[in-house]
Design an enzyme around this catalytic site. Structure first.
Site, PDB file in Angstrom:
ATOM      1  N   THR A 150     -37.260  -9.352  -0.061  1.00 39.57           N
ATOM      2  CA  THR A 150     -36.263  -8.236   0.428  1.00 39.57           C
ATOM      3  C   THR A 150     -34.975  -8.664   0.145  1.00 39.57           C
ATOM      4  O   THR A 150     -34.663 -10.011   0.368  1.00 39.57           O
ATOM      5  CB  THR A 150     -36.180  -7.695   1.872  1.00 39.57           C
ATOM      6  N   VAL A 179     -42.022   2.994   7.166  1.00 40.45           N
ATOM      7  CA  VAL A 179     -40.489   2.705   7.164  1.00 40.45           C
ATOM      8  C   VAL A 179     -40.557   1.131   7.718  1.00 40.45           C
ATOM      9  O   VAL A 179     -41.044   0.952   8.936  1.00 40.45           O
ATOM     10  CB  VAL A 179     -39.627   3.675   7.994  1.00 40.45           C
TER      11      VAL A 179
END
Ligand code: SD4
Length: 292
Positions: A150, A179
């Site tokens: 990420t 999510v």
């Protein structure tokens, strides 16, 4: 002025931010531009970032991205957004132009279209590698990927504004609509011009239960250095969940003096630049060793 990024592959992004900051750009423009370069690059997709990232269970690349400025109330996010190579740019437009702060799925697609983005075919978001990994997943019904990358970036500009941004294609082969922590304020990122900012990376389903970035920034506000604040938050999480249940989480923080710090439950490379350094550098944060 200073800039930091998660994982070793963020070096190019931190270099971009260094150049922009030195040229007088604001922190938000720096984060957006540096993020877009890597988001749109298929080569860095394997680090779970936008184009070239791993798809969800249904074979679709769905991205989460968010941006937060250190000024109060300045936040924008998209989640489960398909077909856009630069999800953080859409998140910034949500912050700047939408009455709301977070748009997901179809709503995020509609807003992106309104803003002039064309929604690309999923095949354009995939690479030969991500397709092969997905086919392997379909055969085995489990992910062999241990990736918890990420891209998280923080910039502090010469006017004393700090901005944090995060972008990810999320957990490989996740459920459609899942999510992670990245677009959630306080979880994947947090910024406050009176203290500094923090970004998180790792296992988002666990990270989101602890609001670690909010916690880091509050500790910096109380006077802790970025390194001590990150360490204290990781220590607190380890104490709460116990050694056996500890999950992957890496935190990196920057304060208003341009000091950088990190802590992590795994060995965690990151990159940084502060005013006076000739170029961005890599550093490695060793894994935190819980006692209990
Ligand atoms: C998430 N923290 O969505 C992000 C990316 C990641 O496994 O590490 N996924 O959970």
């Amino acid at each position: 002025m200073a800039a930091v990024g998660t994982w070793a592959f963020s070096l190019a992004a931190v270099e971009t931010m260094r150049n922009l900051l030195a040229g007088g750009s604001g922190a938000t423009d720096c984060v957006q531009q540096a993020m877009a370069e890597l988001e749109n690059d298929k080569e860095t997709g394997c680090y779970l970032v936008a184009r070239g990232g791993f798809p969800n269970k249904a074979g679709v690349v769905q991205c989460d991205a968010a941006i937060m400025e250190g000024l109060p109330g300045r936040f924008g996010a998209v989640a489960a957004l398909p077909g856009v190579g630069v999800p953080l740019t859409v998140a910034r437009m949500v912050m700047d132009k939408n009455a709301h702060n977070m748009l997901v799925g179809e709503g995020a697609v509609a807003f992106a279209k309104e803003q002039g983005f064309s929604i690309e075919d999923n095949s354009d978001m995939m690479t030969a590698e991500s397709l092969a990994a997905y086919e392997e997943f379909l055969e085995n019904r489990k992910s062999s990927s241990k990736n918890h990358d990420t891209l998280g970036l923080i910039a502090l500009d010469r006017l004393g504004n700090v901005t944090a941004g995060v972008s990810t294609s999320g957990a490989p082969f996740k459920d459609p609509g899942r999510v992670g922590d990245s677009p959630l304020p306080g979880c994947g990122l947090y910024a406050d011009n009176r203290a500094g900012a923090a970004v998180a990376t790792g296992d988002g389903d666990n990270i989101m239960c602890f609001c670690p970035c909010f916690h880091v920034v509050q500790l910096m506000k109380q006077g802790l250095s970025p390194a001590d604040a990150c360490q204290s938050v990781i220590q607190d999480i380890c104490h709460r969940v116990g050694k056996k249940a500890i999950f992957e989480i890496g935190l990196i923080a920057l304060n208003m003096k341009g000091e950088v710090g990190a802590a992590s439950t795994v060995s965690f490379p990151y990159t940084f630049w502060t005013h006076g350094m000739a170029a961005a550098e890599r550093a490695e944060q060793p894994s935190y060793k819980p006692l209990n």
